[in-house]
Scaffold this motif. Structure first.
Motif, PDB file in Angstrom:
ATOM      1  N   THR A   9       2.720   1.709  -3.310  1.00 21.14           N
ATOM      2  CA  THR A   9       1.799   2.246  -4.313  1.00 21.14           C
ATOM      3  C   THR A   9       1.626   3.751  -4.126  1.00 21.14           C
ATOM      4  O   THR A   9       1.703   4.518  -5.095  1.00 21.14           O
ATOM      5  CB  THR A   9       0.434   1.540  -4.237  1.00 21.14           C
ATOM      6  N   GLN A  10       1.416   4.181  -2.901  1.00 23.29           N
ATOM      7  CA  GLN A  10       1.239   5.610  -2.619  1.00 23.29           C
ATOM      8  C   GLN A  10       2.474   6.416  -2.994  1.00 23.29           C
ATOM      9  O   GLN A  10       2.372   7.472  -3.616  1.00 23.29           O
ATOM     10  CB  GLN A  10       0.918   5.823  -1.133  1.00 23.29           C
ATOM     11  N   ARG A  11       3.640   5.912  -2.610  1.00 23.45           N
ATOM     12  CA  ARG A  11       4.888   6.647  -2.902  1.00 23.45           C
ATOM     13  C   ARG A  11       5.147   6.687  -4.406  1.00 23.45           C
ATOM     14  O   ARG A  11       5.592   7.706  -4.927  1.00 23.45           O
ATOM     15  CB  ARG A  11       6.079   6.019  -2.176  1.00 23.45           C
TER      16      ARG A  11
ATOM     17  N   LYS B  35       0.828  -1.206   0.000  1.00 22.40           N
ATOM     18  CA  LYS B  35       0.000   0.000   0.000  1.00 22.40           C
ATOM     19  C   LYS B  35       0.864   1.259   0.000  1.00 22.40           C
ATOM     20  O   LYS B  35       0.632   2.190  -0.783  1.00 22.40           O
ATOM     21  CB  LYS B  35      -0.922   0.005   1.219  1.00 22.40           C
TER      22      LYS B  35
ATOM     23  N   ARG C 200       2.941   6.669  -6.797  1.00 20.29           N
ATOM     24  CA  ARG C 200       2.011   7.660  -7.363  1.00 20.29           C
ATOM     25  C   ARG C 200       2.507   9.075  -7.109  1.00 20.29           C
ATOM     26  O   ARG C 200       2.442   9.937  -7.989  1.00 20.29           O
ATOM     27  CB  ARG C 200       0.616   7.470  -6.774  1.00 20.29           C
ATOM     28  N   GLN C 201       2.974   9.322  -5.890  1.00 17.04           N
ATOM     29  CA  GLN C 201       3.471  10.659  -5.555  1.00 17.04           C
ATOM     30  C   GLN C 201       4.714  11.006  -6.372  1.00 17.04           C
ATOM     31  O   GLN C 201       4.849  12.114  -6.883  1.00 17.04           O
ATOM     32  CB  GLN C 201       3.773  10.766  -4.064  1.00 17.04           C
TER      33      GLN C 201
END
Length: 115
Positions: free
Chosen positions: A51-53, A48, A55-56
């Motif tokens: 995925t967030q990093r 999770k 995207r950022q």
């Protein structure tokens, strides 16, 4: 604003937030990678958070994401030219670490022994 007091603060927030540096390092060192390859190289990060990093980092322009419309779908990540431009910063930090980190450890030990 703290940017006025320290003009490098926005860069530190951008590049040195948790997991950003290891992700950029892995992509710079090992080239284009799929999510699972990158996750194997950084096993301590959760899927999770990875995925967030990612995207950022894509949003910030530091990596690129390429989606291949095939069965099964394939997505690959690669450091961008903008991300690659951070290489001298990372190299300087490695040099600083090699030259000074032992002194930091000594200072910590001396401090801990005195309190």
């Amino acid at each position: 604003m703290y940017e006025d007091a320290c003009p490098v603060s926005p860069v530190v927030d951008l590049v040195f937030s948790r997991w950003t540096t290891p992700i950029l390092w892995a992509l710079r060192e090992h080239g284009r990678q799929r999510f699972t390859e990158l996750h194997r190289r950084l096993p301590a990060i959760t899927a999770k958070v990875l995925t967030q990093r990612l995207r950022q980092l894509e949003r910030d322009g530091l990596i690129t994401r390429e989606h291949h419309a095939e069965i099964p779908p394939r997505v690959e990540y690669e450091i961008s030219e903008l991300g690659r431009s951070l290489s001298p910063v990372f190299a300087a930090l490695v040099r600083w670490s090699d030259e000074h980190l032992a002194r930091v450890e000594d200072a910590r030990s001396a401090y801990d022994a005195s309190v």
